[in-house]
Each structure stands twice: as structure tokens, then as C-alpha cells.
Design an enzyme around this catalytic site. Structure first.
Site, PDB file in Angstrom:
ATOM      1  N   ARG A  11      39.398  66.989  10.044  1.00 20.27           N
ATOM      2  CA  ARG A  11      39.526  67.471  11.428  1.00 20.27           C
ATOM      3  C   ARG A  11      40.799  66.947  12.082  1.00 20.27           C
ATOM      4  O   ARG A  11      41.300  67.552  13.031  1.00 20.27           O
ATOM      5  CB  ARG A  11      38.302  67.080  12.256  1.00 20.27           C
ATOM      6  N   LYS A  83      31.709  37.192  16.982  1.00 17.27           N
ATOM      7  CA  LYS A  83      31.934  38.611  17.290  1.00 17.27           C
ATOM      8  C   LYS A  83      32.894  39.289  16.309  1.00 17.27           C
ATOM      9  O   LYS A  83      32.717  40.470  15.980  1.00 17.27           O
ATOM     10  CB  LYS A  83      32.454  38.762  18.725  1.00 17.27           C
ATOM     11  N   ASN A 128      40.846  38.156  30.260  1.00 14.70           N
ATOM     12  CA  ASN A 128      41.407  37.182  31.199  1.00 14.70           C
ATOM     13  C   ASN A 128      42.924  37.284  31.218  1.00 14.70           C
ATOM     14  O   ASN A 128      43.559  37.673  30.240  1.00 14.70           O
ATOM     15  CB  ASN A 128      40.954  35.762  30.847  1.00 14.70           C
ATOM     16  N   CYS A 173      55.699  42.796  34.256  1.00 13.17           N
ATOM     17  CA  CYS A 173      56.282  43.629  35.314  1.00 13.17           C
ATOM     18  C   CYS A 173      55.190  44.144  36.249  1.00 13.17           C
ATOM     19  O   CYS A 173      55.408  44.250  37.462  1.00 13.17           O
ATOM     20  CB  CYS A 173      57.020  44.819  34.710  1.00 13.17           C
ATOM     21  N   CYS A 186      33.096  40.200  34.060  1.00 16.96           N
ATOM     22  CA  CYS A 186      31.853  40.965  33.974  1.00 16.96           C
ATOM     23  C   CYS A 186      30.633  40.077  34.207  1.00 16.96           C
ATOM     24  O   CYS A 186      29.646  40.509  34.801  1.00 16.96           O
ATOM     25  CB  CYS A 186      31.745  41.633  32.606  1.00 16.96           C
ATOM     26  N   CYS A 246      60.607  40.250  30.212  1.00 13.00           N
ATOM     27  CA  CYS A 246      61.374  41.307  29.536  1.00 13.00           C
ATOM     28  C   CYS A 246      62.683  41.642  30.232  1.00 13.00           C
ATOM     29  O   CYS A 246      63.428  42.506  29.754  1.00 13.00           O
ATOM     30  CB  CYS A 246      60.525  42.577  29.398  1.00 13.00           C
TER      31      CYS A 246
END
Length: 260
Positions: A11, A83, A128, A173, A186, A246
Site C-alpha cells: 500500500r 518501557k 520535559n 528558537c 500529564c 543554532c
């Protein structure tokens, strides 16, 4: 690409903007996902299902019962397990052809820089500001595309910092690291379960577009979602010429994440 691959990814191959060439690029890609929680779950599952050949997923936390409301990569029997390891198990069941590198430590300092340098696309699925800024600095140094997402309560956001482009902004930025950011977690504010799926799936889509060159990415645009009213807003982002990371000033190469 084997016959089984042609069938599994048919697909995608049928899409003119991906085709066999794009699918082969997906199979050859190396993606680093930092965070195996609400955002990292759909990102990892969709990238593995799409055939990304090498996925590193980093998380030093363990699965908790309260995670299962939204962190769909983890099963009930994974409670108490790391995890990253839990994610690796689920991914292997979904697509055994994807190589999984489970990183069970909190990436920081030189370890973070090395992992960023070793991958093609970096997914920030952390929760965070300290981690996000460290990831961003490493991506700026190594000129790696960064797909950033965040979600809390009913509000989500997603963008791309394609740091291979000279005019691309970086995370700093957008959110200068001045130590004044208020963390909204959360665990303290709640989060609408499908919201992380929407944002995480969007991050996966942007990663696949970066890999294949299909369409136009979110580089230079920030998408904001109000899931309560189901309304999207798009904000243009520009590079800050005076950005400490940057911009023209000497870059900040500190990738260290302080321990909690």
C-alpha cells in the site's frame, strides 16, 4: 526487497510519492525515538509497521498502571518492566523484520550525542524541557532532522526542525532555554488519551516524509491542536539569527541532562 516485503508494504508502494524507491529508503532508515510513553508509543508502532529497518527507543522509566490509559505500546503484563524493553517486545510482535535497539538508560551527555549522530531521524517524544533542549543541541551539532511533539490535557503541538537546512529554526528558537519554563506534566494535569495518539501519529508521518522525500514537512511550521474543539492552527516559525544554539553566536554543545 523480498517478495514478502513487496506484499507487506504494497500500500506504500502503490503511492506515487513513495513507490519502491521510497519504501526501500524506509527499510534502510535508522530512527532514534527518545521517550516510550504516550507519544513514543504510536510513533514506534507506526514506524515499525511502515518498515523502518532500525529503531532505537530510549527510556529509563518503568511501565506503571496509570500509563496504560494512553501508552498503547505497553501491555498490562508489562507493568514494572522497563518501557524501552516493553516497547521492543511489542514492536517485534508487530514486525519481526525491524531491528530494535532498546536503550534502558536516560540518554545524556556524550551518550546522547553518539546516538543522535548514529541515526538518520530523531523523534523527541520526551516530556520535559531539559531533555528537549539537550536533544535539540545534539541535533544542531550533527545536523539531524528533529521531529518534536508535545501533548497535555487537550492541547497538542508538533513540528519539524530539519537542521540539514541552513534556514531551519531549532527548538531553542521556539522555546529559549532561559530556565524560566514551567513544566506541565500529564501526571499533574491529566491528558486526553487519543490526543497523544494524534500527535504521535503525526510525528510518525513527518518522519516518514523526511525519509522518503514525499510532500512538504512541517519544517518552519508549528501545528497546534485543541482536541476539545478539534481545531488545528498553524504558526510559521523562523530561525533566530541570535539563537544561542543554532545562530551566529558560539553554539551550546552541552547535551547533559541533570539527574532528577
Amino acid at each position: 526487497m523480498q517478495d514478502a516485503d513487496l506484499l507487506r508494504y504494497s500500500r506504500h508502494i502503490l503511492l506515487n510519492d513513495i513507490g519502491i524507491t521510497g519504501q526501500q529508503a524506509i527499510l534502510d532508515a535508522r530512527v532514534l525515538i527518545v521517550g516510550a510513553g504516550g507519544l513514543g508509543s504510536p510513533v514506534a508502532l507506526y514506524l515499525a509497521a511502515s518498515g523502518v529497518g532500525y529503531i532505537s527507543i530510549a527510556d529509563n522509566d518503568s511501565v506503571d498502571l496509570s500509563n496504560l490509559q494512553r501508552q498503547i505500546i505497553h501491555q498490562h503484563n508489562a507493568i514494572g518492566q522497563n518501557k524501552a524493553l516493553s516497547s521492543a517486545t511489542s514492536i517485534q510482535l508487530l514486525n519481526p523484520n525491524t531491528h530494535i535497539n532498546a536503550i534502558t538508560e536516560r540518554l545524556s551527555g556524550s551518550a546522547l550525542a553518539q546516538q543522535v549522530a548514529a541515526h538518520d531521524i530523531i523523534i523527541d517524544a520526551s516530556d520535559n524541557f531539559t531533555t528537549r533542549h539537550a536533544i535539540n543541541r545534539a541535533c544542531v551539532t550533527h545536523r539531524k532532522p528533529l521531529v518534536s511533539g508535545a501533548a497535555v490535557r487537550f492541547d497538542g503541538q508538533v513540528t519539524v526542525f530539519d537542521l540539514r537546512q541552513e534556514d531551519s529554526p531549532c527548538y531553542h528558537c521556539l522555546y529559549p532555554d532561559n530556565g524560566a519554563e514551567d513544566e506541565i506534566r500529564c501526571s499533574e494535569n491529566g491528558v486526553f488519551s487519543p490526543l497523544v495518539g494524534i500527535i504521535g501519529a503525526t510525528q510518525a508521518a513527518e518522519a516518514l516524509k523526511l525519509i522518503t522525500g514525499a510532500g512538504t514537512t512541517l519544517n518552519g511550521r508549528l501545528l497546534l491542536l485543541d482536541a476539545l474543539d478539534m481545531q488545528w492552527r498553524s504558526i510559521k516559525l523562523k530561525r533566530d539569527a541570535n539563537c544561542a544554539v543554532c545562530g551566529k553566536k558560539p553554539p551550546n554543545h552541552n547535551y547533559t541532562i541533570p539527574k532528577n
